[in-house]
Scaffold this active site. Structure first.
Site, PDB file in Angstrom:
ATOM      1  N   ASP A 138      33.637 -23.983 -55.729  1.00  7.54           N
ATOM      2  CA  ASP A 138      32.450 -23.362 -55.128  1.00  7.54           C
ATOM      3  C   ASP A 138      31.293 -24.362 -55.162  1.00  7.54           C
ATOM      4  O   ASP A 138      30.751 -24.669 -56.224  1.00  7.54           O
ATOM      5  CB  ASP A 138      32.092 -22.089 -55.918  1.00  7.54           C
ATOM      6  CG  ASP A 138      30.908 -21.361 -55.319  1.00  7.54           C
ATOM      7  OD1 ASP A 138      30.259 -21.904 -54.396  1.00  7.54           O
ATOM      8  OD2 ASP A 138      30.641 -20.236 -55.768  1.00  7.54           O
TER       9      ASP A 138
ATOM     10  N   ALA B 287      15.672 -22.108 -43.139  1.00  8.07           N
ATOM     11  CA  ALA B 287      14.981 -22.657 -44.320  1.00  8.07           C
ATOM     12  C   ALA B 287      15.932 -23.549 -45.114  1.00  8.07           C
ATOM     13  O   ALA B 287      15.554 -24.640 -45.555  1.00  8.07           O
ATOM     14  CB  ALA B 287      14.464 -21.520 -45.197  1.00  8.07           C
TER      15      ALA B 287
ATOM     16  N   SER C   4      38.322 -26.522 -45.052  1.00  4.93           N
ATOM     17  CA  SER C   4      39.518 -25.735 -44.716  1.00  4.93           C
ATOM     18  C   SER C   4      39.530 -25.318 -43.254  1.00  4.93           C
ATOM     19  O   SER C   4      40.565 -24.995 -42.695  1.00  4.93           O
ATOM     20  CB  SER C   4      39.591 -24.488 -45.614  1.00  4.93           C
ATOM     21  OG  SER C   4      38.324 -23.872 -45.702  1.00  4.93           O
ATOM     22  N   ARG C   5      38.345 -25.320 -42.626  1.00  4.15           N
ATOM     23  CA  ARG C   5      38.286 -24.946 -41.203  1.00  4.15           C
ATOM     24  C   ARG C   5      37.029 -25.535 -40.572  1.00  4.15           C
ATOM     25  O   ARG C   5      36.204 -26.151 -41.259  1.00  4.15           O
ATOM     26  CB  ARG C   5      38.333 -23.426 -41.024  1.00  4.15           C
ATOM     27  CG  ARG C   5      37.349 -22.674 -41.868  1.00  4.15           C
ATOM     28  CD  ARG C   5      37.745 -21.195 -42.029  1.00  4.15           C
ATOM     29  NE  ARG C   5      36.971 -20.567 -43.080  1.00  4.15           N
ATOM     30  CZ  ARG C   5      35.773 -20.015 -42.911  1.00  4.15           C
ATOM     31  NH1 ARG C   5      35.219 -20.005 -41.711  1.00  4.15           N
ATOM     32  NH2 ARG C   5      35.128 -19.471 -43.917  1.00  4.15           N
TER      33      ARG C   5
ATOM     34  N   TYR D 280      18.777 -19.117 -43.079  1.00  3.45           N
ATOM     35  CA  TYR D 280      19.621 -20.263 -42.692  1.00  3.45           C
ATOM     36  C   TYR D 280      18.746 -21.464 -42.295  1.00  3.45           C
ATOM     37  O   TYR D 280      18.990 -22.590 -42.737  1.00  3.45           O
ATOM     38  CB  TYR D 280      20.518 -19.833 -41.529  1.00  3.45           C
ATOM     39  CG  TYR D 280      21.496 -20.883 -41.042  1.00  3.45           C
ATOM     40  CD1 TYR D 280      22.657 -21.159 -41.757  1.00  3.45           C
ATOM     41  CD2 TYR D 280      21.264 -21.580 -39.860  1.00  3.45           C
ATOM     42  CE1 TYR D 280      23.561 -22.110 -41.292  1.00  3.45           C
ATOM     43  CE2 TYR D 280      22.166 -22.524 -39.397  1.00  3.45           C
ATOM     44  CZ  TYR D 280      23.309 -22.785 -40.111  1.00  3.45           C
ATOM     45  OH  TYR D 280      24.193 -23.729 -39.672  1.00  3.45           O
TER      46      TYR D 280
ATOM     47  N   LYS E 159      18.495 -25.198 -43.985  1.00  3.73           N
ATOM     48  CA  LYS E 159      18.831 -26.420 -43.236  1.00  3.73           C
ATOM     49  C   LYS E 159      17.634 -27.367 -43.139  1.00  3.73           C
ATOM     50  O   LYS E 159      17.805 -28.589 -43.081  1.00  3.73           O
ATOM     51  CB  LYS E 159      19.353 -26.048 -41.840  1.00  3.73           C
ATOM     52  CG  LYS E 159      20.687 -25.292 -41.875  1.00  3.73           C
ATOM     53  CD  LYS E 159      21.778 -26.123 -42.522  1.00  3.73           C
ATOM     54  CE  LYS E 159      23.117 -25.440 -42.598  1.00  3.73           C
ATOM     55  NZ  LYS E 159      24.155 -26.261 -43.207  1.00  3.73           N
TER      56      LYS E 159
HETATM   57  P1  NAP Z   1      32.907 -22.377 -40.797  1.00  9.72           P
HETATM   58  O1  NAP Z   1      33.871 -22.520 -39.679  1.00  9.72           O
HETATM   59  O2  NAP Z   1      32.429 -21.015 -41.171  1.00  9.72           O
HETATM   60  O3  NAP Z   1      33.536 -23.114 -42.097  1.00  9.72           O
HETATM   61  C1  NAP Z   1      32.804 -23.103 -43.295  1.00  9.72           C
HETATM   62  C2  NAP Z   1      33.549 -23.917 -44.342  1.00  9.72           C
HETATM   63  O4  NAP Z   1      32.743 -23.903 -45.544  1.00  9.72           O
HETATM   64  C3  NAP Z   1      34.887 -23.320 -44.735  1.00  9.72           C
HETATM   65  O5  NAP Z   1      35.782 -24.372 -45.001  1.00  9.72           O
HETATM   66  C4  NAP Z   1      34.575 -22.529 -46.022  1.00  9.72           C
HETATM   67  O6  NAP Z   1      35.679 -22.421 -46.916  1.00  9.72           O
HETATM   68  C5  NAP Z   1      33.538 -23.445 -46.641  1.00  9.72           C
HETATM   69  N1  NAP Z   1      32.681 -22.792 -47.615  1.00  9.72           N
HETATM   70  C6  NAP Z   1      31.872 -21.721 -47.432  1.00  9.72           C
HETATM   71  N2  NAP Z   1      31.233 -21.447 -48.584  1.00  9.72           N
HETATM   72  C7  NAP Z   1      31.655 -22.351 -49.501  1.00  9.72           C
HETATM   73  C8  NAP Z   1      31.362 -22.601 -50.861  1.00  9.72           C
HETATM   74  N3  NAP Z   1      30.496 -21.829 -51.542  1.00  9.72           N
HETATM   75  N4  NAP Z   1      31.985 -23.638 -51.500  1.00  9.72           N
HETATM   76  C9  NAP Z   1      32.872 -24.404 -50.838  1.00  9.72           C
HETATM   77  N5  NAP Z   1      33.186 -24.223 -49.541  1.00  9.72           N
HETATM   78  C10 NAP Z   1      32.580 -23.213 -48.890  1.00  9.72           C
HETATM   79  O7  NAP Z   1      31.569 -23.215 -40.517  1.00  9.72           O
HETATM   80  P2  NAP Z   1      31.307 -24.464 -39.532  1.00  9.72           P
HETATM   81  O8  NAP Z   1      30.832 -23.928 -38.240  1.00  9.72           O
HETATM   82  O9  NAP Z   1      32.450 -25.398 -39.575  1.00  9.72           O
HETATM   83  O10 NAP Z   1      30.035 -25.114 -40.246  1.00  9.72           O
HETATM   84  C11 NAP Z   1      30.139 -26.237 -41.122  1.00  9.72           C
HETATM   85  C12 NAP Z   1      28.725 -26.722 -41.448  1.00  9.72           C
HETATM   86  O11 NAP Z   1      28.051 -27.078 -40.241  1.00  9.72           O
HETATM   87  C13 NAP Z   1      27.864 -25.655 -42.120  1.00  9.72           C
HETATM   88  O12 NAP Z   1      27.025 -26.242 -43.076  1.00  9.72           O
HETATM   89  C14 NAP Z   1      27.050 -25.112 -40.968  1.00  9.72           C
HETATM   90  O13 NAP Z   1      25.832 -24.544 -41.401  1.00  9.72           O
HETATM   91  C15 NAP Z   1      26.831 -26.373 -40.147  1.00  9.72           C
HETATM   92  N6  NAP Z   1      26.506 -26.107 -38.743  1.00  9.72           N
HETATM   93  C16 NAP Z   1      27.370 -25.425 -37.927  1.00  9.72           C
HETATM   94  C17 NAP Z   1      27.015 -25.193 -36.604  1.00  9.72           C
HETATM   95  C18 NAP Z   1      27.917 -24.461 -35.645  1.00  9.72           C
HETATM   96  O14 NAP Z   1      27.476 -24.210 -34.502  1.00  9.72           O
HETATM   97  N7  NAP Z   1      29.140 -24.140 -35.995  1.00  9.72           N
HETATM   98  C19 NAP Z   1      25.780 -25.646 -36.119  1.00  9.72           C
HETATM   99  C20 NAP Z   1      24.931 -26.310 -36.971  1.00  9.72           C
HETATM  100  C21 NAP Z   1      25.306 -26.551 -38.290  1.00  9.72           C
HETATM  101  P3  NAP Z   1      36.682 -21.130 -46.849  1.00  9.72           P
HETATM  102  O15 NAP Z   1      37.495 -21.318 -45.587  1.00  9.72           O
HETATM  103  O16 NAP Z   1      37.520 -21.240 -48.074  1.00  9.72           O
HETATM  104  O17 NAP Z   1      35.799 -19.937 -46.797  1.00  9.72           O
END
Ligand code: NAP
Length: 247
Positions: free
Chosen positions: A63, A157, A14-15, A155, A159
């Protein structure tokens, strides 16, 4: 059109990064089934945006941390799309604090959503991939899972666990022509990182040889490579997409 005709599930689109992956995949001809947890309006607008690329797109409120919900999602996607060629386990959260202050609940919640979700969704799709004798699974880890980070024991752990899971799945399913790889993003600008203080962001930026933070498209492009047949001889790998931070 590297993904033309492939049916893909992306969790948490979604984002942020998931949304970026969905957009790049749809531009390249993939049909997209994606999930969200609470952002229903954003999910609807993504569905419409993706459909403009002439592909099938549907959002499911599901979920990822719930085992039964993952089974039901997989069943619905097969009914709606016919098959599942690619799974992107992207959904994730942070609940940062120093270990001294971290609650048991915040540790368990992050493990449940980040790590157990990967097990749940992978279990839910492998039967259909095995029948089809092909599949690509992409798990979103993090540089923090490779090197650790103060204030993120839960987090990092989760990953790091994803990396072990990815390598083991690749070893188990390689003979079935199912590939499984992880991406370790560095600092990517999304809602997950927007709450960080400017000092913390500058600190990260200074550690990045390319001197910029990443954006979701940087991760989406590597995901597209791993989902496509261009990477047909790559499995069990972790690709750091971090502007050189881990070099
Ligand atoms: P984000 O902007 O916070 O988006 C998180 C997404 O996950 C949202 O679409 C959210 O849905 C969904 N979500 C959360 N809990 C959920 C659940 N229980 N079931 C289904 N959907 C769920 O995060 P992001 O930065 O895009 O990160 C995406 C992935 O990349 C994550 O695994 C994160 O750990 C990893 N990552 C991110 C970064 C970074 O710098 N941003 C770096 C390394 C790794 P809703 O909108 O409905 O809440």
């Amino acid at each position: 059109m590297l993904l033309e005709g492939k049916n893909v599930i992306i969790t948490g689109a979604s984002r942020g990064i998931g949304r970026g992956v969905a957009t790049v995949f749809a531009k390249n001809g993939a049909n997209i089934a994606f999930t969200y947890l609470s952002s229903a309006t954003k999910a609807k607008s993504l569905e419409n945006e993706l459909a403009c690329f002439g592909v099938k797109a549907k959002g499911y409120k599901s979920d990822a941390s719930n085992f039964i919900a993952a089974q039901e999602l997989s069943k619905s996607v097969i009914e709606d799309f016919g098959s599942i060629d690619v799974l992107v386990n992207n959904a994730g959260i942070t609940k940062d604090s120093l270990l001294m202050r971290m609650t048991e609940n915040d540790f368990n919640l992050v493990m449940q959503i980040n790590m157990n979700s990967v097990f749940n969704m992978t279990k839910a799709v492998i039967k259909t991939m095995m029948k089809a004798k092909k599949g690509s699974i992409i798990n979103m880890s993090s540089v923090v899972g490779v090197k650790g980070n103060a204030g993120q024991t839960n987090y990092s752990a989760s990953k790091a666990g994803i990396i072990g899971f990815t390598k083991s799945t690749a070893l188990e399913l390689g003979s079935r022509n199912i590939r499984c790889n992880a991406i370790a993003p560095g600092f990517i600008e999304t809602e997950m990182t927007e709450s960080l203080e400017d000092d913390a962001i500058n600190n990260w930026r200074n550690q990045i040889p390319l001197k910029r933070v990443g954006d979701p498209e940087d991760i989406a492009n590597v995901s597209m490579f791993l989902a496509s047949d261009l990477s047909s001889y790559i499995t069990g790998q972790v690709i750091n997409v971090c502007g050189g931070m881990l070099t």
